[in-house]
Design a protein around this motif. Sequence first.
Motif, PDB file in Angstrom:
ATOM      1  N   VAL A   1       0.843  -1.205   0.000  1.00 33.99           N
ATOM      2  CA  VAL A   1       0.000   0.000   0.000  1.00 33.99           C
ATOM      3  C   VAL A   1       0.872   1.247   0.000  1.00 33.99           C
ATOM      4  N   ARG A   2       1.929   1.241   0.795  1.00 35.57           N
ATOM      5  CA  ARG A   2       2.838   2.393   0.819  1.00 35.57           C
ATOM      6  C   ARG A   2       3.450   2.636  -0.570  1.00 35.57           C
ATOM      7  N   LEU A   3       3.887   1.547  -1.217  1.00 33.84           N
ATOM      8  CA  LEU A   3       4.476   1.663  -2.551  1.00 33.84           C
ATOM      9  C   LEU A   3       3.458   2.208  -3.551  1.00 33.84           C
ATOM     10  N   ARG A   4       2.225   1.716  -3.480  1.00 33.24           N
ATOM     11  CA  ARG A   4       1.180   2.173  -4.400  1.00 33.24           C
ATOM     12  C   ARG A   4       0.934   3.671  -4.241  1.00 33.24           C
ATOM     13  N   LEU A   5       0.879   4.162  -3.010  1.00 31.33           N
ATOM     14  CA  LEU A   5       0.635   5.587  -2.769  1.00 31.33           C
ATOM     15  C   LEU A   5       1.816   6.433  -3.239  1.00 31.33           C
ATOM     16  N   LEU A   6       3.035   5.967  -2.996  1.00 29.20           N
ATOM     17  CA  LEU A   6       4.214   6.708  -3.448  1.00 29.20           C
ATOM     18  C   LEU A   6       4.285   6.771  -4.970  1.00 29.20           C
ATOM     19  N   LEU A   7       3.915   5.686  -5.624  1.00 26.91           N
ATOM     20  CA  LEU A   7       3.916   5.664  -7.087  1.00 26.91           C
ATOM     21  C   LEU A   7       2.859   6.614  -7.645  1.00 26.91           C
TER      22      LEU A   7
ATOM     23  N   THR B   1       5.307   9.317 -16.276  1.00 29.62           N
ATOM     24  CA  THR B   1       3.971   9.194 -15.698  1.00 29.62           C
ATOM     25  C   THR B   1       3.350   7.842 -16.048  1.00 29.62           C
ATOM     26  N   ALA B   2       3.512   7.438 -17.311  1.00 31.66           N
ATOM     27  CA  ALA B   2       2.955   6.155 -17.744  1.00 31.66           C
ATOM     28  C   ALA B   2       3.586   4.995 -16.990  1.00 31.66           C
ATOM     29  N   ILE B   3       4.900   5.059 -16.792  1.00 33.92           N
ATOM     30  CA  ILE B   3       5.589   3.991 -16.062  1.00 33.92           C
ATOM     31  C   ILE B   3       5.103   3.929 -14.618  1.00 33.92           C
ATOM     32  N   ALA B   4       4.973   5.100 -13.983  1.00 37.96           N
ATOM     33  CA  ALA B   4       4.519   5.137 -12.588  1.00 37.96           C
ATOM     34  C   ALA B   4       3.100   4.594 -12.458  1.00 37.96           C
ATOM     35  N   LEU B   5       2.216   4.971 -13.387  1.00 35.21           N
ATOM     36  CA  LEU B   5       0.839   4.480 -13.336  1.00 35.21           C
ATOM     37  C   LEU B   5       0.767   2.980 -13.610  1.00 35.21           C
ATOM     38  N   ALA B   6       1.634   2.502 -14.520  1.00 34.08           N
ATOM     39  CA  ALA B   6       1.677   1.060 -14.784  1.00 34.08           C
ATOM     40  C   ALA B   6       2.128   0.301 -13.535  1.00 34.08           C
TER      41      ALA B   6
ATOM     42  N   VAL C   1       1.672   1.311 -10.488  1.00 32.17           N
ATOM     43  CA  VAL C   1       0.538   1.344  -9.561  1.00 32.17           C
ATOM     44  C   VAL C   1      -0.416   0.196  -9.872  1.00 32.17           C
ATOM     45  N   SER C   2      -0.701  -0.024 -11.158  1.00 30.08           N
ATOM     46  CA  SER C   2      -1.616  -1.092 -11.556  1.00 30.08           C
ATOM     47  C   SER C   2      -1.062  -2.463 -11.204  1.00 30.08           C
ATOM     48  N   VAL C   3       0.241  -2.655 -11.428  1.00 32.75           N
ATOM     49  CA  VAL C   3       0.868  -3.934 -11.102  1.00 32.75           C
ATOM     50  C   VAL C   3       0.803  -4.193  -9.592  1.00 32.75           C
ATOM     51  N   THR C   4       1.078  -3.165  -8.807  1.00 35.97           N
ATOM     52  CA  THR C   4       1.014  -3.298  -7.351  1.00 35.97           C
ATOM     53  C   THR C   4      -0.395  -3.630  -6.891  1.00 35.97           C
ATOM     54  N   GLU C   5      -1.388  -2.977  -7.495  1.00 37.31           N
ATOM     55  CA  GLU C   5      -2.781  -3.232  -7.133  1.00 37.31           C
ATOM     56  C   GLU C   5      -3.179  -4.657  -7.498  1.00 37.31           C
ATOM     57  N   LEU C   6      -2.784  -5.110  -8.681  1.00 33.92           N
ATOM     58  CA  LEU C   6      -3.099  -6.478  -9.093  1.00 33.92           C
ATOM     59  C   LEU C   6      -2.442  -7.499  -8.172  1.00 33.92           C
TER      60      LEU C   6
END
Length: 296
Positions: free
Chosen positions: A33-39, A63-68, A70-75
């Motif tokens: 969760v911490r990583l997702r918020l920082l990303l 920005t695209a890399i950071a959002l990607a 975030v998606s990987v972390t969420e998955l």
Amino acid sequence: MTAKGLGDDDLPGLFEAADSASLDGQHRYVRAVRLRLLLAVAAAATGAVPFVLGRVDVAAIGTAIALAAVSVTELNLKSARPEDRWYDGRALAESAKSLAWKFSVGGLPFDKAGGEPETERRFIQQMHKLLEDAPATSIRPSRRPVVTEGMRTLRAAPFAERKAAYLEARVADQQRWYTAKAARNERLAGWWRAGLLSIEVIGICAALGKAIGAVRFDLAGVVAAVIAAGTAWISLRQLSTLARAYTFAANELAIVRSRLELVEDEPSWASEVADAEEAVSREHTMWRASRTRPSS
């Protein structure tokens, strides 16, 4: 020699396995969760600062890399579900710990009126039922026995020694833990509220600065992302909620301790210990119910 209380090393193997699984799940979940918020903040930051190299918008790629990410972390959170190991493991560990204390000091349903072999068999059956009723959360096997020598030693001690050990090593120790945690959570909640308020002021200044042309990039957007991340982090930690719950639990245990100190006979002791463990379990049940569990 006066009987001592139960340390973590004296508790059953099921406690050791469940406690380890819970701590591992907690660490994995909080880190993710911490990583997702920082990303998410990083994505806002790269989007706010224009950086073009030739015909390539490097900032947009960042920005695209950071959002990607975030998606990987969420998955990964959705598939691994470390919060399940955290919550379910803690519930199993606390239940095993409560049963172990009841058995060791002669609390119901393991009072000293019956034969010891039969009481021990009943305790083992209760532990087995705990394992059967537990959710399918992976825990590692433990080599520690179900009934440890520390538990047997405390159970064999005279009533006065068992009473003193339980009052100090279980009730008073748990009361101190709740008191310290309540103070720490309240302090951290105050720091986070002050920090977020300061960041909000910075965001207002940044927005006004951009309006008059003093700021050339979208600093206000980055600040908004930081505020959103901070708010989500506070929601995860539930600092103020836990501070109130721990304060209530500490005060309740003070009352429980006073009642236990007045007990002078085994039958009354067995009943009061069962009530005391119910009070300890009630706080954990409230904590577990307060966590928001994502749907499968």
